[in-house]
Write an enzyme that holds these catalytic residues in place. Structure first.
Site, PDB file in Angstrom:
ATOM      1  N   PHE A 248      -4.026   5.277  -6.311  1.00 34.84           N
ATOM      2  CA  PHE A 248      -4.883   4.596  -5.337  1.00 34.84           C
ATOM      3  C   PHE A 248      -4.698   5.112  -3.917  1.00 34.84           C
ATOM      4  CE2 PHE A 248      -1.009   2.032  -5.871  1.00 34.84           C
ATOM      5  CZ  PHE A 248      -0.556   1.951  -4.554  1.00 34.84           C
TER       6      PHE A 248
ATOM      7  N   ARG B 173      -2.130 -13.382   3.591  1.00 31.89           N
ATOM      8  CA  ARG B 173      -2.839 -12.750   2.465  1.00 31.89           C
ATOM      9  C   ARG B 173      -3.339 -13.812   1.483  1.00 31.89           C
ATOM     10  NH1 ARG B 173       1.501  -7.799   1.633  1.00 31.89           N
ATOM     11  NH2 ARG B 173       0.562  -6.332   3.111  1.00 31.89           N
TER      12      ARG B 173
ATOM     13  N   THR C 246       1.960  -8.679  -1.798  1.00 35.43           N
ATOM     14  CA  THR C 246       1.042  -7.566  -1.547  1.00 35.43           C
ATOM     15  C   THR C 246      -0.374  -7.861  -2.058  1.00 35.43           C
ATOM     16  OG1 THR C 246       2.900  -6.026  -1.717  1.00 35.43           O
ATOM     17  CG2 THR C 246       0.689  -5.093  -1.957  1.00 35.43           C
TER      18      THR C 246
ATOM     19  N   ARG D 196       7.144 -11.316   7.327  1.00 36.72           N
ATOM     20  CA  ARG D 196       6.905 -10.990   5.911  1.00 36.72           C
ATOM     21  C   ARG D 196       6.626 -12.265   5.112  1.00 36.72           C
ATOM     22  NH1 ARG D 196       5.731  -5.855   3.646  1.00 36.72           N
ATOM     23  NH2 ARG D 196       6.713  -6.445   1.700  1.00 36.72           N
TER      24      ARG D 196
ATOM     25  N   HIS E 115      -0.622  -5.394   7.511  1.00 33.87           N
ATOM     26  CA  HIS E 115       0.643  -4.735   7.172  1.00 33.87           C
ATOM     27  C   HIS E 115       1.738  -5.408   7.974  1.00 33.87           C
ATOM     28  CE1 HIS E 115       3.800  -1.724   6.691  1.00 33.87           C
ATOM     29  NE2 HIS E 115       4.018  -1.888   7.979  1.00 33.87           N
TER      30      HIS E 115
ATOM     31  N   GLU F  59       8.706   2.142  12.282  1.00 34.91           N
ATOM     32  CA  GLU F  59       7.253   1.925  12.360  1.00 34.91           C
ATOM     33  C   GLU F  59       6.805   1.605  13.790  1.00 34.91           C
ATOM     34  OE1 GLU F  59       6.435  -1.008   9.327  1.00 34.91           O
ATOM     35  OE2 GLU F  59       6.736   0.459   7.728  1.00 34.91           O
TER      36      GLU F  59
ATOM     37  N   TYR G 218       2.400   5.637   4.793  1.00 32.45           N
ATOM     38  CA  TYR G 218       2.346   5.273   3.375  1.00 32.45           C
ATOM     39  C   TYR G 218       2.933   6.376   2.494  1.00 32.45           C
ATOM     40  CZ  TYR G 218      -0.438   1.108   4.464  1.00 32.45           C
ATOM     41  OH  TYR G 218      -0.860  -0.108   4.928  1.00 32.45           O
TER      42      TYR G 218
ATOM     43  N   LYS H 183      -5.398  -4.873   9.540  1.00 25.90           N
ATOM     44  CA  LYS H 183      -6.106  -3.810   8.821  1.00 25.90           C
ATOM     45  C   LYS H 183      -7.624  -3.974   8.978  1.00 25.90           C
ATOM     46  CE  LYS H 183      -2.566  -3.289   5.190  1.00 25.90           C
ATOM     47  NZ  LYS H 183      -2.376  -3.114   3.715  1.00 25.90           N
TER      48      LYS H 183
HETATM   49  N1  UDP Z   1      -1.631  -1.084  -2.301  1.00 21.11           N
HETATM   50  C1  UDP Z   1      -2.696  -0.947  -3.175  1.00 21.11           C
HETATM   51  N2  UDP Z   1      -2.451  -1.050  -4.527  1.00 21.11           N
HETATM   52  C2  UDP Z   1      -1.203  -1.265  -5.028  1.00 21.11           C
HETATM   53  C3  UDP Z   1      -0.125  -1.390  -4.119  1.00 21.11           C
HETATM   54  C4  UDP Z   1      -0.377  -1.289  -2.768  1.00 21.11           C
HETATM   55  O1  UDP Z   1      -3.843  -0.743  -2.757  1.00 21.11           O
HETATM   56  O2  UDP Z   1      -1.036  -1.344  -6.258  1.00 21.11           O
HETATM   57  C5  UDP Z   1      -1.894  -0.991  -0.850  1.00 21.11           C
HETATM   58  C6  UDP Z   1      -1.955  -2.378  -0.182  1.00 21.11           C
HETATM   59  O3  UDP Z   1      -2.934  -2.330   0.845  1.00 21.11           O
HETATM   60  C7  UDP Z   1      -0.557  -2.498   0.388  1.00 21.11           C
HETATM   61  C8  UDP Z   1      -0.264  -1.066   0.810  1.00 21.11           C
HETATM   62  O4  UDP Z   1      -0.845  -0.276  -0.219  1.00 21.11           O
HETATM   63  O5  UDP Z   1      -0.504  -3.417   1.469  1.00 21.11           O
HETATM   64  C9  UDP Z   1       1.208  -0.743   0.958  1.00 21.11           C
HETATM   65  O6  UDP Z   1       1.866  -1.058  -0.247  1.00 21.11           O
HETATM   66  P1  UDP Z   1       3.318  -1.709  -0.254  1.00 21.11           P
HETATM   67  O7  UDP Z   1       3.837  -1.611  -1.652  1.00 21.11           O
HETATM   68  O8  UDP Z   1       4.151  -1.121   0.838  1.00 21.11           O
HETATM   69  O9  UDP Z   1       3.012  -3.270   0.003  1.00 21.11           O
HETATM   70  P2  UDP Z   1       3.170  -4.176   1.321  1.00 21.11           P
HETATM   71  O10 UDP Z   1       4.471  -3.796   1.974  1.00 21.11           O
HETATM   72  O11 UDP Z   1       1.979  -3.925   2.203  1.00 21.11           O
HETATM   73  O12 UDP Z   1       3.177  -5.588   0.788  1.00 21.11           O
HETATM   74 MG    MG Z   2       5.183  -1.934   2.482  1.00 18.76          MG
END
Ligand code: UDP
Ligand code: MG
Length: 154
Positions: free
Chosen positions: A57, A102, A91, A85, A115, A126, A49, A9
């Site tokens: 957000f 992370r 996240t 993962r 991601h 994807e 997304y 990212k």
């Molecule tokens: N995100 C955010 N706020 C939140 C949850 C998610 O800004 O409360 C953003 C964050 O960058 C995250 C992306 O949205 O990586 C996708 O969210 P997802 O729940 O799919 O999480 P991931 O699979 O990336 O862990």
């Molecule tokens: Mg996700």
């Protein structure tokens, strides 16, 4: 064997973490079958997304994913989706365990560096979203000793 999608990212690109992150995947034993830099459009981000479209957000997330180009990667290996993962971490960077990408590079819930596809099914969708078929090139490294195991360890 599986292939999974990783996006470095803008939070990785703008902080100069690209090399360190790619090194982690390579030293783990994942094989890069596709990699390119691209600028993400509103269209592709709305699709990618879609599960977050009604969250407050969402506009900030889209803006943040357009803050710079990103690097997309197709990573191949045994159980690659789960392995990546696990390496990615939770996240929210503040909740992600130290040792994860992370956990080691982010203190943000949004600017969380990479991601990674969350299931084999998502990975398939994807990879098609970000790569043309000819941009994913299958090859196997000279030594597969780190990706194959004796049957009793499977
Ligand atoms: N995100 C955010 N706020 C939140 C949850 C998610 O800004 O409360 C953003 C964050 O960058 C995250 C992306 O949205 O990586 C996708 O969210 P997802 O729940 O799919 O999480 P991931 O699979 O990336 O862990
Ligand atoms: Mg996700």
């Amino acid at each position: 064997m599986e292939t999974t999608l990783v996006i470095l990212k803008p939070s990785a690109i703008l902080h100069g973490y690209v090399g360190q992150i790619i090194t982690r995947f390579q030293q783990k034993g994942l094989v890069i079958h596709g990699m390119k830099m691209m600028t993400l459009s509103d269209e592709i981000l709305s699709e990618h997304y879609a599960h977050l479209a009604d969250r407050p957000f969402f506009p900030d997330l889209v803006k943040s994913m357009k803050a710079s180009p990103v690097i997309v990667m197709a990573l191949w290996g045994k159980d690659a989706v789960e392995v990546v993962r696990l390496m990615t971490g939770a996240t929210n960077g503040r909740k992600a365990l130290p040792g994860t990408i992370r956990g080691d590079f982010s203190v943000s819930g949004q600017e969380n560096i990479i991601h990674a596809s969350d299931s084999i099914e998502s990975a398939e969708i994807e990879l098609k979203r970000f790569f043309k078929p000819e941009e994913i090139i299958h090859y196997e490294p000279s030594s597969l000793s780190y990706t194959y195991e004796p049957a009793e360890l499977l």
